[in-house]
Scaffold this motif. Structure first.
Motif, PDB file in Angstrom:
ATOM      1  N   ARG A 239       0.840  -1.206   0.000  1.00  8.39           N
ATOM      2  CA  ARG A 239       0.000   0.000   0.000  1.00  8.39           C
ATOM      3  C   ARG A 239       0.868   1.245   0.000  1.00  8.39           C
ATOM      4  O   ARG A 239       0.570   2.231  -0.687  1.00  8.39           O
ATOM      5  N   ALA A 240       1.963   1.199   0.764  1.00  9.11           N
ATOM      6  CA  ALA A 240       2.873   2.349   0.780  1.00  9.11           C
ATOM      7  C   ALA A 240       3.489   2.563  -0.586  1.00  9.11           C
ATOM      8  O   ALA A 240       3.902   3.670  -0.925  1.00  9.11           O
ATOM      9  N   GLY A 241       3.572   1.489  -1.389  1.00  8.24           N
ATOM     10  CA  GLY A 241       4.109   1.620  -2.735  1.00  8.24           C
ATOM     11  C   GLY A 241       3.053   2.077  -3.726  1.00  8.24           C
ATOM     12  O   GLY A 241       3.340   2.154  -4.919  1.00  8.24           O
ATOM     13  N   GLY A 242       1.845   2.326  -3.246  1.00  5.76           N
ATOM     14  CA  GLY A 242       0.806   2.840  -4.132  1.00  5.76           C
ATOM     15  C   GLY A 242       0.295   1.825  -5.128  1.00  5.76           C
ATOM     16  O   GLY A 242      -0.255   2.188  -6.157  1.00  5.76           O
ATOM     17  N   LEU A 243       0.458   0.535  -4.831  1.00  9.73           N
ATOM     18  CA  LEU A 243      -0.041  -0.474  -5.764  1.00  9.73           C
ATOM     19  C   LEU A 243      -1.562  -0.448  -5.764  1.00  9.73           C
ATOM     20  O   LEU A 243      -2.184  -0.166  -4.747  1.00  9.73           O
ATOM     21  N   PRO A 244      -2.170  -0.767  -6.926  1.00  8.26           N
ATOM     22  CA  PRO A 244      -3.633  -0.745  -6.978  1.00  8.26           C
ATOM     23  C   PRO A 244      -4.232  -1.820  -6.080  1.00  8.26           C
ATOM     24  O   PRO A 244      -3.618  -2.847  -5.818  1.00  8.26           O
TER      25      PRO A 244
ATOM     26  N   ASP B 115       6.829  -4.506  -9.444  1.00  5.06           N
ATOM     27  CA  ASP B 115       5.433  -4.118  -9.194  1.00  5.06           C
ATOM     28  C   ASP B 115       5.317  -2.605  -9.037  1.00  5.06           C
ATOM     29  O   ASP B 115       4.391  -1.986  -9.564  1.00  5.06           O
ATOM     30  N   ILE B 116       6.265  -2.033  -8.299  1.00  6.21           N
ATOM     31  CA  ILE B 116       6.251  -0.587  -8.074  1.00  6.21           C
ATOM     32  C   ILE B 116       6.533   0.143  -9.388  1.00  6.21           C
ATOM     33  O   ILE B 116       5.841   1.103  -9.751  1.00  6.21           O
ATOM     34  N   LEU B 117       7.546  -0.339 -10.115  1.00  8.95           N
ATOM     35  CA  LEU B 117       7.926   0.324 -11.370  1.00  8.95           C
ATOM     36  C   LEU B 117       6.780   0.280 -12.372  1.00  8.95           C
ATOM     37  O   LEU B 117       6.469   1.267 -13.034  1.00  8.95           O
ATOM     38  N   ARG B 118       6.146  -0.880 -12.451  1.00 11.58           N
ATOM     39  CA  ARG B 118       5.072  -1.036 -13.423  1.00 11.58           C
ATOM     40  C   ARG B 118       3.929  -0.069 -13.109  1.00 11.58           C
ATOM     41  O   ARG B 118       3.308   0.498 -13.995  1.00 11.58           O
ATOM     42  N   ILE B 165      14.703  -0.373   0.552  1.00 10.41           N
ATOM     43  CA  ILE B 165      15.142   0.957   0.113  1.00 10.41           C
ATOM     44  C   ILE B 165      15.132   1.029  -1.415  1.00 10.41           C
ATOM     45  O   ILE B 165      14.688   2.018  -2.013  1.00 10.41           O
ATOM     46  N   ALA B 166      15.598  -0.051  -2.045  1.00 11.08           N
ATOM     47  CA  ALA B 166      15.589  -0.074  -3.507  1.00 11.08           C
ATOM     48  C   ALA B 166      14.176   0.101  -4.042  1.00 11.08           C
ATOM     49  O   ALA B 166      13.939   0.844  -4.998  1.00 11.08           O
ATOM     50  N   MET B 167      13.217  -0.575  -3.384  1.00 13.08           N
ATOM     51  CA  MET B 167      11.816  -0.450  -3.786  1.00 13.08           C
ATOM     52  C   MET B 167      11.336   0.983  -3.602  1.00 13.08           C
ATOM     53  O   MET B 167      10.681   1.563  -4.470  1.00 13.08           O
ATOM     54  N   ALA B 168      11.685   1.542  -2.426  1.00 18.61           N
ATOM     55  CA  ALA B 168      11.213   2.886  -2.101  1.00 18.61           C
ATOM     56  C   ALA B 168      11.780   3.911  -3.063  1.00 18.61           C
ATOM     57  O   ALA B 168      11.099   4.857  -3.455  1.00 18.61           O
ATOM     58  N   LEU B 169      13.018   3.708  -3.448  1.00 19.48           N
ATOM     59  CA  LEU B 169      13.677   4.713  -4.277  1.00 19.48           C
ATOM     60  C   LEU B 169      13.561   4.424  -5.765  1.00 19.48           C
ATOM     61  O   LEU B 169      14.075   5.184  -6.583  1.00 19.48           O
ATOM     62  N   ALA B 170      12.889   3.318  -6.103  1.00 24.12           N
ATOM     63  CA  ALA B 170      12.852   2.903  -7.514  1.00 24.12           C
ATOM     64  C   ALA B 170      12.315   4.003  -8.410  1.00 24.12           C
ATOM     65  O   ALA B 170      12.761   4.168  -9.539  1.00 24.12           O
ATOM     66  N   CYS B 171      11.369   4.780  -7.927  1.00 24.39           N
ATOM     67  CA  CYS B 171      10.785   5.820  -8.773  1.00 24.39           C
ATOM     68  C   CYS B 171      11.292   7.206  -8.404  1.00 24.39           C
ATOM     69  O   CYS B 171      10.643   8.212  -8.726  1.00 24.39           O
ATOM     70  N   SER B 172      12.442   7.278  -7.727  1.00 24.03           N
ATOM     71  CA  SER B 172      13.038   8.557  -7.322  1.00 24.03           C
ATOM     72  C   SER B 172      12.024   9.487  -6.665  1.00 24.03           C
ATOM     73  O   SER B 172      11.665  10.525  -7.222  1.00 24.03           O
ATOM     74  N   PRO B 173      11.542   9.136  -5.487  1.00 25.90           N
ATOM     75  CA  PRO B 173      10.536   9.969  -4.824  1.00 25.90           C
ATOM     76  C   PRO B 173      11.143  11.276  -4.310  1.00 25.90           C
ATOM     77  O   PRO B 173      12.360  11.401  -4.195  1.00 25.90           O
TER      78      PRO B 173
END
Lengths: 337, 320, 283
Positions: A239-244, B115-118, B165-173
């Motif tokens: 959810r924190a990653g904003g996934l649908p 998943d985050i990138l997509r 951290i890699a997940m969190a920063l994947a989209c350069s927040p």
């Protein structure tokens, strides 16, 4: 693939136990197996003859060895009622039971899993309480009673269901040529749509009656494990990653909830295979359950023993399948040494 | 200039069966672009509640009574769930404590990054994997191609936190919220993870909100520190001022209870008393019951913000 | 303090959960029928009446009559003793045997544990109803053997539960102390361990009752154990089944409903009891 072999090997102790118990059930218990095998019309001499013929006058270990040898040769003895080898009888009737069990399981899963998920996404809502109430009520209905009620309502009162005369109304339809022995599959193979629909129509009520009781455990565990997965740290991460929401529900929560669900499937199969007997009785379904009931009532012991053994082996194999499915879901199990 | 994140007079309660818990009261904070702000407090001080409120993942029992959270131009509290979900993971990311349970146990870590990138990045599906591996490489995970295929249970806690951290920063927040990111990791790994967070923040001009109970850790890695006590922010200052000249009695006691390389066990002091029960009626200053400097004015509302120097604010009638 | 907590749980189980209260009421009715069925029944359950065959429910016969003109209400009431009796006996037997086996396995470990565990695994390797059929077929077709079969198929649940609980508790300080004090195994088990695992086991037992009723009724439905004309719900449903096609629904609906009511009652009681003893597990 090594874990498949490991699991396969793990079924060996169960199978040995099953064989020992079925042997003991027929050879080592009070009562005279020879008298059973001889049938109700036997006298003392014919019983003695049968005892000698079956090797029942020898010691238990020798009898056990003989039993194993017979098993290996696929010899489960002859049925008194049909006069055929028990194995032939069972194989003849097994597809009918498997077909019924499969449709019942499909019904239970298709209803119970969405219901559990739905309830878990709205904990303590009216919908949740409704699901739980439905499930508890369903769990209190004996399968055979449900079967009869459905026949009464849908056949006698409403007239929407076909007559409960077994797998196919053979006055109107001819059974399809035997390939798998399952009428729905065989009629599709032969391209006979009418027979397919007719056999499917015959299946609906028995499958629902059988599946209804399995609803409760599946829906309960789905709800509980979904609630747990939805409250988990990794769902929060998603959810924190904003996934649908759909992605979170399916890929994150549901897949993780499936493992506990697959764990109760063993119990569900135990129930489905056992209750087959009752449902086949209600619907005149020519499966191995109905065969076993006739056999038990006629003291046709070889047939009963063969039935118990076949059900147990089937159950062990189903559990193996469930276990392998669980392994496919959860990498942690796969990597366990 | 408004900050990257602006929290204005935020008040939040939890509705529970045993009454309302006033978890946050009148909390104001802001973070500038590229800044690392530490939020420090005991457990129960409301620092995590604040973090979850910012990202919009607060408990269903939480109810916002007032205030605003502005992120970029977006009013996070007024925005639709859809709008917030769109910001999460893309402009606003969060990492958690206990990284091993924070990752999906049955999904390859590479896929979890994908998943985050997509969802947020404009990356074609053919490129997803390369980007995921790059993200792993950026957090200095050795052999990222192989780690892409790893499941969380195959990685150490520190490695899992790097994946997080890699997940969190994947989209350069623009803003990273790190909620106790090193709790549960061993000391050397702690330093490695914190260095990594600092370096990445600096190089990407990303703001970071570091939630921690460890004033020493915050002192080492943050630009500014906000101290929280019982749902109040009691003091905000730059690291140097806060550590050298704490103005709030609570900050001072917190410092006294924080071990440093120079301190001895005997030199450490415990903070007397405990956090007040946030369900009951509370005095204006929620620290007054534990405070040796308490005066009659401490009961007066509203609790003032006292400025005792540029960029140094304290909520105390009788600051040090 | 503990008494207050218990009182609160009792309050919750009965006050907030009206269903549990309803279940207790049903239980009282069922037990009354089981105890004084013959006195309560308006007719003799075995007396046939050729002039009153297959009468639908009416003032004289609220549940109607069956194919032999017997009063169904009377038969349903009298059958309670047999149905509930079979289930309670089976559950008590499994409870006692499972507790003894499980406690031994958990306390002694080693070979005892392995042999008992293997035995239980073997029982569980069968679809349970099928095993029960096999046992009744082998031991002989009687009510006693139905009870025995139902007991055997339920044994693993009690045994495993007791084993797990004993295993955890034998390491606890007070048990360790009792053992160090030179107490022998059986007294330690009886005095220090078993009293503590009885309450959760009783929850298991009450949750298990419904399943035991279904099982015994299922066996008699297919014609095992109980012989006609003995009134028993399973066999009554089975007898009534033949009249569905001609629409005489009362012949099977009332005994079936009695079964449902009994199972539902015990399931609710089990849930209520669980809430009472362990409010945390309330799902």
């Amino acid at each position: 693939m090594s874990f498949v072999w490991r699991r396969l090997l793990g079924t060996v102790p169960s199978l040995i136990g099953v064989v020992v118990v079925t042997f003991l059930l027929s050879h080592a218990l009070p009562g005279d197996p020879a008298a059973y095998f001889a049938g109700p019309a036997a006298n003392a001499t014919s019983i003695a003859q049968i005892r000698a013929k079956l090797g029942l006058d020898r010691s238990l270990p020798v009898q056990f060895l003989q039993y194993i040898v017979d098993l290996v040769h696929g010899n489960l003895g002859n049925s008194l009622t049909t006069g055929q080898p028990v194995l032939t009888d069972l194989i003849q009737r097994l597809p009918a039971s498997i077909e019924l069990t499969f449709f019942a399981l499909a019904f239970a899963v298709v209803i119970a899993i969405p219901m559990g998920v739905w309830a878990a996404t709205r904990p303590d809502s009216l919908a949740d309480h409704f699901c739980r109430a439905t499930v508890s009520v369903a769990a209190a209905f004996p399968t055979f009673f449900v079967g009869l009620l459905l026949v009464y309502v849908f056949y006698f009162l409403l007239g929407v269901a076909p007559e409960p005369v077994g797998r196919l109304n053979e006055i109107l339809y001819t059974p399809p040529a035997r390939v798998t022995g399952m009428y729905t599959v065989d009629s599709l193979i032969s391209g006979d749509w009418q027979t397919f629909l007719a056999s499917l129509a015959q299946l609906v009520l028995p499958a629902i009656s059988l599946g209804l009781f399995a609803l409760a455990p599946i829906a309960r565990i789905t709800r509980a494990s979904m609630l747990q997965a939805l409250g988990s740290d990794f769902t929060r991460t998603a959810r924190a990653g904003g996934l649908p929401r759909s992605k979170i529900l399916v890929t994150y929560a549901f897949r993780n909830a499936l493992l506990p669900v697959s764990n109760v499937l063993g119990m569900v199969f135990s129930f489905l295979l056992g209750s087959n007997v009752l449902i086949e009785q209600v619907y005149g379904w020519q499966g191995i359950g109905a065969y076993a009931v006739t056999a038990v009532l006629a003291s046709d012991y070889a047939a009963v023993q063969g039935f118990v053994l076949m059900m147990a082996v089937l159950y062990v194999l189903l559990n193996l399948l469930v276990d392998l499915l669980g392994t496919m879901i959860d990498p942690r199990v796969r990597f366990e040494s | 200039m408004t900050g990257q994140l602006q929290i204005d007079r935020l008040s939040l309660v939890f509705r529970t069966r045993h009454g309302a818990v006033r978890a946050l009261e009148d909390v104001s904070l802001s973070i500038e672009r590229g800044e690392i702000l530490g939020v420090v407090g005991e457990s129960g001080s409301g620092k995590s509640v604040l973090a979850y409120a910012v990202i919009g993942l607060q408990d269903p029992a939480a109810e916002v009574l007032g205030g605003r959270i502005l992120f970029g131009g977006l009013d996070m509290l007024a925005a639709s769930e859809q709008a917030r979900a769109d910001v999460r993971g893309r402009e606003l990311a969060m990492i958690f404590q206990s990284p091993r349970t924070a990752l999906n146990p049955i999904r390859k870590v590479g896929r979890q990054i994908e998943d985050i990138l997509r969802q947020h990045a404009n990356v074609s599906s053919g490129e997803l994997r390369r980007h995921a591996i790059n993200a792993l490489a950026r957090v200095r995970i050795p052999d990222p191609e192989r780690r892409y295929h790893a499941y969380p249970f195959e990685l150490s806690g520190g490695m899992c936190q790097r994946v997080m951290i890699a997940m969190a920063l994947a989209c350069s927040p623009f803003l990273l919220i790190a909620d106790e990111p090193t709790t549960g990791l061993d000391v050397t790994t702690q330093a490695v993870i914190m260095d990594l967070i600092r370096d990445l923040s600096r190089s990407a001009r990303m703001s970071t909100l570091l939630i921690t109970h460890d004033l020493g850790l915050a002192g080492e890695y943050c630009d500014r520190i906000a101290v929280m006590h019982a749902g109040h922010v009691v003091e905000v200052a730059s690291v140097e001022k806060l550590l050298d000249h704490p103005a709030h009695p609570y900050t001072q006691q917190l410092l006294g209870a924080t071990p440093t390389p120079q301190s001895t066990i005997e030199g450490l002091t415990a903070i007397p008393g405990q956090l007040p029960d946030l369900r009951h009626d509370l005095p204006a200053c929620r620290f007054s019951a534990r405070c040796a400097r308490r005066v009659a004015a401490c009961e007066e509302r509203p609790l003032p913000w006292v400025s005792i120097g540029p960029d140094h604010l304290v909520r105390c009638q009788v600051p040090l | 303090m503990r008494a207050a907590a218990l009182a609160r749980n009792v309050g919750h189980a009965f006050g907030e959960n009206r269903l549990t209260l309803a279940a207790v009421a049903i239980l009282i009715v069922l037990l009354t029928c089981a105890g004084f069925g013959h006195a309560l029944a308006p007719y003799d359950p075995l007396t046939t009446d050729g002039a009153a065959k297959l009468l639908p429910p009416n003032a004289a016969h609220p549940f109607g009559t069956d194919a032999l003109g017997r009063d169904i209400l009377s038969r349903v009431i009298v059958a309670a003793r047999l149905d509930i009796g079979m289930a309670i006996s089976a559950v008590l037997l499994s409870f006692a045997a499972g507790l003894a086996l499980g406690a031994a396995a958990g306390y002694f470990g080693g070979w005892t544990d392995r042999i008992i565990g293997r035995l239980m695994d073997t029982i569980m390797a069968f679809p349970l109803f099928v095993l029960a059929m096999g046992i009744v077929a082998a031991l002989g077709n009687s009510v006693l053997n139905i009870i025995l079969a139902t007991m055997i198929i339920n044994l693993p649940f009690y045994c495993r539960f007791a084993r797990g609980e004993v295993n955890v508790r034998r390491e606890l300080g007070y048990v360790e102390a009792a053992r160090m004090g030179g107490n022998r195994a059986v007294p330690v088990l009886i005095r220090h361990i078993i009293p503590n695992i009885l309450p959760p086991m009783m929850v298991q037992a009450s949750l298990n009752m419904g399943w035991a009723i279904l099982n015994a009724a299922g066996l008699s439905f297919i014609g095992l154990g109980v012989r006609p004309p003995t009134p028993e719900w399973g066999i009554m449903v089975s007898e009534g089944a033949s009249y569905i096609i001609s629409g005489e629904w009362w012949t099977f609906v009332f005994p079936g409903a009695a079964l449902v009511l009994a199972v539902f009652c015990f399931n609710l009681l089990g849930d209520g009891l669980r809430d009472l003893l362990d409010p945390r597990r309330r799902i």
